[in-house]
Write an enzyme that holds these catalytic residues in place. Structure first.
Site, PDB file in Angstrom:
ATOM      1  N   PRO A 153       0.794  -1.243   0.000  1.00  0.00           N
ATOM      2  CG  PRO A 153       0.060  -0.912   2.205  1.00  0.00           C
ATOM      3  CD  PRO A 153       0.812  -1.873   1.329  1.00  0.00           C
ATOM      4  CB  CYS A 209       8.361  -8.074   6.274  1.00  0.00           C
ATOM      5  SG  CYS A 209       6.874  -8.650   5.439  1.00  0.00           S
TER       6      CYS A 209
HETATM    7  C1  LIG Z   1       5.126  -6.800   1.058  1.00  0.00           C
HETATM    8  S1  LIG Z   1       3.824  -6.160   0.121  1.00  0.00           S
HETATM    9  C2  LIG Z   1       4.483  -4.606  -0.372  1.00  0.00           C
HETATM   10  C3  LIG Z   1       4.467  -3.527   0.696  1.00  0.00           C
HETATM   11  C4  LIG Z   1       4.872  -2.176   0.128  1.00  0.00           C
HETATM   12  N1  LIG Z   1       6.144  -2.215  -0.536  1.00  0.00           N
HETATM   13  C5  LIG Z   1       4.913  -1.095   1.183  1.00  0.00           C
HETATM   14  O1  LIG Z   1       5.994  -0.692   1.611  1.00  0.00           O
HETATM   15  O2  LIG Z   1       3.839  -0.595   1.561  1.00  0.00           O
HETATM   16  C6  LIG Z   1       3.958  -7.101  -1.334  1.00  0.00           C
HETATM   17  C7  LIG Z   1       3.160  -6.604  -2.543  1.00  0.00           C
HETATM   18  O3  LIG Z   1       3.546  -7.391  -3.665  1.00  0.00           O
HETATM   19  C8  LIG Z   1       2.477  -7.389  -4.575  1.00  0.00           C
HETATM   20  N2  LIG Z   1       2.774  -8.437  -5.575  1.00  0.00           N
HETATM   21  C9  LIG Z   1       2.799  -9.775  -5.386  1.00  0.00           C
HETATM   22  N3  LIG Z   1       3.173 -10.385  -6.521  1.00  0.00           N
HETATM   23  C10 LIG Z   1       3.405  -9.429  -7.442  1.00  0.00           C
HETATM   24  C11 LIG Z   1       3.809  -9.438  -8.806  1.00  0.00           C
HETATM   25  N4  LIG Z   1       4.074 -10.574  -9.458  1.00  0.00           N
HETATM   26  N5  LIG Z   1       3.910  -8.264  -9.437  1.00  0.00           N
HETATM   27  C12 LIG Z   1       3.646  -7.097  -8.824  1.00  0.00           C
HETATM   28  N6  LIG Z   1       3.249  -7.024  -7.521  1.00  0.00           N
HETATM   29  C13 LIG Z   1       3.136  -8.191  -6.847  1.00  0.00           C
HETATM   30  C14 LIG Z   1       1.284  -7.595  -3.695  1.00  0.00           C
HETATM   31  O4  LIG Z   1       0.110  -7.166  -4.340  1.00  0.00           O
HETATM   32  C15 LIG Z   1       1.648  -6.736  -2.470  1.00  0.00           C
HETATM   33  O5  LIG Z   1       1.061  -5.467  -2.572  1.00  0.00           O
END
Ligand SMILES: C[S@@+](CC[C@H](N)C(=O)[O-])C[C@H]1O[C@@H](n2cnc3c(N)ncnc32)[C@H](O)[C@@H]1O
Length: 443
Positions: free
Chosen positions: A262, A375
């Site tokens: 987010p 994380c």
């Molecule tokens: C750990 S969260 C990211 C948190 C964010 N970086 C922050 O600091 O608020 C991981 C994110 O990876 C996204 N995600 C998972 N697989 C993905 C892909 N193949 N391509 C792009 N986004 C992806 C998910 O939708 C999720 O929002």
């Protein structure tokens, strides 16, 4: 002496509106339907009908029950002559909440027992017949509280065996005990200020952490805090705020933030003056990113795409990849994680992380930086990826992190020069989430 699991009566069910009823429904949804705690709470209209204080109590009750689940179940089982029948899943959830209130939330015994018994009486169906059993077990736990706490004090009890074993093999048994102990404590609220950290520390009555963020204890909605409406800060764990800083001075640089939603790290990069492209494959999560940036008065280009396939129009100066992971570093804040994740989730996520990392390398110009982070406490989701890249002659070199980049805390940097925070780090200040980050330079 054990207590017999035999039903006795069946009253009718009133609507569930109280904080305890919300906690009961939520605990069942997490443990039986394997749904994330905060998704369940946010998706329940009953929650919106409760006063903020009651909402807070419901989350605290479920979260504490999940933090202590192994211990609580050991106590319940120790009070039963024979196992609860399968159809009595709801009875176990009620007992868990009752024991949690008695032993860990300092709820007066009569309130913990009476409200639990009222909840079962209100449910109807076969479960209501367990009223006598619930009453007897909770009264017994109350009478014998010191003995039960002593008998269930093993540090491993509240951690699934596969996680305990993985951490013990990676960090050693003593550290693993400290990690497990950190998971038992409610974490403080961490904020990242857009600017003027010292000024916001004073206005919020917060602590300024060595790593640069603000920390406070909050009992209420964050919207009520000074600075929320004007977008002066955002919620972000102190460890989660470290990876974006490892890109150094990003003012005027083209930075790709992969897996961005987010948007905590997007906000950091945008606030530091970077020209950010935030990429994520989830439309609803990107909508949250967009509204977070709007509140903060920050800008980023947003791209909804699978980051394993996406490419920037021109090579970026830097890429930050915050890959999806098992999130076992965030158990303090998300105590449902140990009970939702399985070893095969880690295996699937590890494969996705490797593909994302390979894609990230192709997005950056020669000489540009890549920060990879997760994380997670699982070594497969962190150092193993970097070892594999370097072993396979990928066109990158590691740029070791210096203590001065993480508030002078050299305990947060491993022997390879990568960031490795653990929930038991900074315990005197309330702990931090577990994060791994490595910094690489494209050759
Ligand atoms: C750990 S969260 C990211 C948190 C964010 N970086 C922050 O600091 O608020 C991981 C994110 O990876 C996204 N995600 C998972 N697989 C993905 C892909 N193949 N391509 C792009 N986004 C992806 C998910 O939708 C999720 O929002």
């Amino acid at each position: 002496m054990g207590i017999n699991a035999t039903p006795s009566a069946t009253p009718a069910a009133p609507p569930s509106t109280s904080a305890r009823a919300l906690a009961f429904d939520t605990l069942g949804a997490v443990l039986e339907q394997k749904r994330p705690l905060d998704d369940v709470l946010e998706g329940n209209p009953d929650r919106d009908r409760l006063a903020p204080r009651d909402r807070g109590f419901a989350r605290l009750l479920v979260a504490t029950t999940l933090r202590r689940l192994g211990q609580i179940d050991r106590i319940i089982d120790g009070c039963l002559d024979k196992p609860l029948p399968r159809r009595a899943a709801a009875v176990r959830q009620l007992l868990r909440l009752g024991v949690c209130q008695l032993l860990f939330l300092e709820t007066p015994p009569h309130a913990a027992v009476d409200t639990t018994v009222e909840l079962i009486a209100g449910r109807g169906g076969g479960e209501a017949g367990f009223k006598g059993l619930i009453n007897a077990i909770l009264r017994r736990v109350d009478r014998e509280r010191a003995a039960w706490l002593e008998r269930t004090a093993e540090p491993a009890l509240n951690t699934p065996a596969w996680l305990w074993e993985s951490w013990a093999a990676t960090y050693g048994i003593e550290r693993t005990g400290e990690i497990a102990a950190a998971h038992l404590r409610e974490p403080p609220l961490d904020l990242t200020p857009k600017s003027d950290a010292a000024g916001w520390r004073d206005r919020l009555g917060a602590t300024l952490l060595p790593t640069g963020g603000l920390r406070l204890a909050l009992d209420g909605p964050i919207e009520s805090l000074p600075g929320f409406a004007e977008g002066a800060w955002w919620v972000q764990d102190a460890a989660a705020a470290l990876p974006a800083r490892l890109l150094g001075d990003v003012a005027g640089r083209r930075v790709v933030d992969l897996c961005a939603a987010p948007g905590g790290k997007t906000a950091q990069l945008a606030a530091a003056g970077a020209d950010v492209i935030a990429v994520d494959r989830s439309a609803p999560r990107l909508e949250r990113l967009r509204s977070n940036l709007t509140r903060l008065g920050l800008n980023a280009a947003i791209s909804i795409a699978d980051a394993t396939l996406w490419q920037p129009d021109q090579p970026a100066d830097a890429v930050l990849l915050d890959a999806p992971c098992s999130a076992t570093g965030t158990i303090r804040r998300h105590p449902d994680v140990p009970w939702l994740k399985q070893p095969n989730d880690v295996a699937k996520l590890t494969a996705l992380q490797a593909r994302l990392l390979q894609a990230a390398l192709t997005m950056v110009r020669p000489g540009g930086l890549i920060v990879f982070c997760t994380c997670s406490l699982q070594p497969e989701e962190g150092p193993a990826h970097i070892d594999a890249l370097l072993r396979n002659d990928a066109p990158v070199e590691r740029v070791p992190i210096q203590p001065g980049e993480v508030g002078g805390l050299d305990s947060l940097i491993d022997t390879n020069g990568d960031l490795r925070t653990l929930p038991c780090h900074l315990s005197e200040l309330g702990g931090i989430d577990g994060f791994f980050a490595a910094r690489l330079r494209r050759r």
